[in-house]
Design an enzyme around this catalytic site. Sequence first.
Site, short mmCIF file in Angstrom:
data_model
loop_
_atom_site.label_atom_id
_atom_site.label_comp_id
_atom_site.label_asym_id
_atom_site.label_seq_id
_atom_site.Cartn_x
_atom_site.Cartn_y
_atom_site.Cartn_z
CG PHE A 160 111.14 12.14 28.33
CD1 PHE A 160 112.26 12.47 29.09
CD2 PHE A 160 111.26 12.14 26.96
CE1 PHE A 160 113.45 12.80 28.47
CE2 PHE A 160 112.46 12.46 26.33
CZ PHE A 160 113.57 12.81 27.10
CB CYS A 161 106.67 8.23 31.78
SG CYS A 161 107.73 7.59 33.07
CG ASN A 162 104.39 10.70 25.91
OD1 ASN A 162 103.88 9.95 25.08
ND2 ASN A 162 103.99 11.95 26.08
#
Length: 836
Positions: free
Chosen positions: A414-416
């Site tokens: 999740f781009c984290n």
Amino acid sequence: MAFHQLCTFETFQQVSGRYGYGENFRDVIEQEFTRIKGITYLDHAAATLYPESVLRDYCRDITSNLYGNPHSHNPSSRLTHDTVDRVRYRVLQHFNTTPEEYSVIFTSGCTAALKLVAESFPWRSHTESQAGSHFCYLTDSHTSVVGMRGLTSSRGVVTQPVSPQELENRAKDEAQVEDVICQTPHLFCYPAQSNFSGRKYPLSHVKGIQARRLYPACAHQGRWFVLLDSASYVSCSPLSLQDCPADFIPISFYKIFGFPTGLGALLVRNDAADILKKTYFGGGTAAAYLSGEDYYVQAANISDRFEDGTVSFLDIIGLNHAFEALYRITGGMHNIQQHTFGLARYTYMLLSSLCHGNGRPVAHIYTEGQFDSPITQGAVLNFNLMDSNGQIIGYSQVDRMANLYNIHVRTGCFCNTGACQSFLGITSQRVKRNLQAGHVCGDNIDIVDGQPTGSVRVSFGYMSTFEDCQKFLNFVAECFVEKPVRVDQERLQELKRAAAASEDSNESPSIKITNGGVYKGDEKKPTEASLKGFQLRDSNSHGVAYTLTNIYIYPIKSCGAYEVHDWPVGPLGLLYDRGWMVVNGNGVCLSQKREPRLCLIRPQVHIRSNKLLLQASGMDTISVPLENNNHSHTRVCHSKVCGDRVETVDCGDEAASWLSDFLGQPCRLIKQRPDFTREMKKRPSEAATSTSLSLVNEAQYLMISRASVELIQNLMSSRQDDSEGDQLLDTQSVISRFRANLVIAGVEPFEEDNWSHLVIGSTQFMVAGHCGRCHMVGIDQDTGSKTKEPLMSLSAYRSGKVTFGVYLTHQLTEGSTAAANVLSVGSLIQPKPNSS
């Protein structure tokens, strides 16, 4: 209790708190989201869904109105400019702040807003004589935040990732004393809500960093600024910038509304705006520049300064319709927060209690708490499923099966990466080894060496339903649970008790929100004594030298005149003059330049009965109260008049429907708030005393003289051969086109241009300037048709100068009040010429 017995609405109601937004919630979902029938959409944290009425209203808007480039100055461009400004106010109102405190810079999204800050922040590299800047961010941050270090590292700025534990554990008990010597700028970034787990970080961290009480600000001298990444948080939660005055707040609107996409904003605290320094400048951002030398002066307005080129103005116009739909359907973000959190908590409770037939848990959920409160947890649930042996089931397998059931989820990291590493226990060395093994962000390699590389995320939006939870839970039980399906009753009861306790102490009750708030007006109605002798004028009255011959009020801005014989002077001018205005569907003020038929609306003010009557040919007469003492559901709006921001209140659906039917487009009637003060613009040489205005353009009164009108009429007569067959206007028609409040007689043509002061009856006035006439005076006030006269004759007579009439402001004697003064037709006028 069996699992299928727990997947009921009755069980959901026991733990969900609040559900929906009224009795018609199910009907609204069926009407507004017909395209998702048969689909369980649980990816709202990535992009929520738009209601279908938004597109219908938007298409009707852009197909019935002409919107031009806002950098031009023609009518279509002014409509765009005013509409975009109206949306800026609405964005600020949504976040409980004002244009005096924050500015809205439109961008292509949250990432572009972050990039703008990174490129414009005044980073300082470390030298022997000065300390260098620190760029700090919470490790639980989106890629777009961490990516800012790509720019800062090349400038010699210290990059410092900070874990959530460090932020609080290394805090100081008290704020650090401000160091007036060291003003090195530092930037700390943190998410209001984790896009990985939905964890909400305290908004109080904003002030804690700014006051240098929290780490790392407490460990480094200088001036600390805070960037609050709100993209995930504001999708389902209310954000008040009164409570957390962050310096920079990036957002993406599709996270809140679903439409429009490709549009975001950077909210900038005005006190911090001047530190941002641009290098590149695009069209519309310059006050002046030279192409032949390195000379550039940036625009004074913050938004203009940073919006390179033409903004996506049609998308911004669409945003206005998105606001309308969201508040109409839900009532506001407080209600959305309660609804979505209830769905997420119910799903968490059942999923975390679900067990295989051998008693092993089905899900490993990645969360810091147990969904105790919407203050600490958003409507996001992140997890991995496990088989009956306790082994992780790869997220790609879960995703593929969900697709077969038409259930839409999100998988991966999740781009984290920071949060993913922390929750899944992935070391930095393992990330590098996974890359060597062929795993990259966004692929389907979900297990490497028996360890997960990511997880599954479900997230809820304001249109999510209990049935979405039910279908998802049944899907998990059917596809991934070794039968018989069991439930950990002890854990479930513990979670139920915790949920009940949190409901009892809930600090965020359901609030019916409208676009605005409640106010209590303090404007006093005229007394019977002050109205004694007042009557409507029933005949024409021509006076002698220096005499007031006519009094007109225009209760609704740009609508027809209401002629009176005697009228009280209110605090803002003639009582109720331009107290109301008509706005289009986007909240932009309509004038006769845009809608000539406004002049056919003939409002009347009946003071004794407290009514404003709306009249027009072919329409039933309706009324709205002059003073509304019931403000419990008053809708507060923001609009603009001559570049000034004004606060108004909506006059209700009956007036809106009447105006919309007559004008053939969505309209509303709004009234200036009694407690809102709009001050007249002053010239540098004028006194410091302020003059308050209603919704007039520039001054409290406009005065013209009959002698000047008759001169223009004579010029029109002499030009009749060139008037393209237009019928010659009589004196009264010309007067009505100039829409003055006061008409006087007995002076030489344009003699009033040279007056500095005058007294009418017992009221003193100051001349505030000349009225620059526009093509609006070419509109016949009886028919709404357009001609070129009398503007052409006026321009020819004055060699292109088209001022006509003078603006006045009343001057009250010491100890008097405006409401104590009355203007009457026939009053003598005592002028005072300019000393020059």
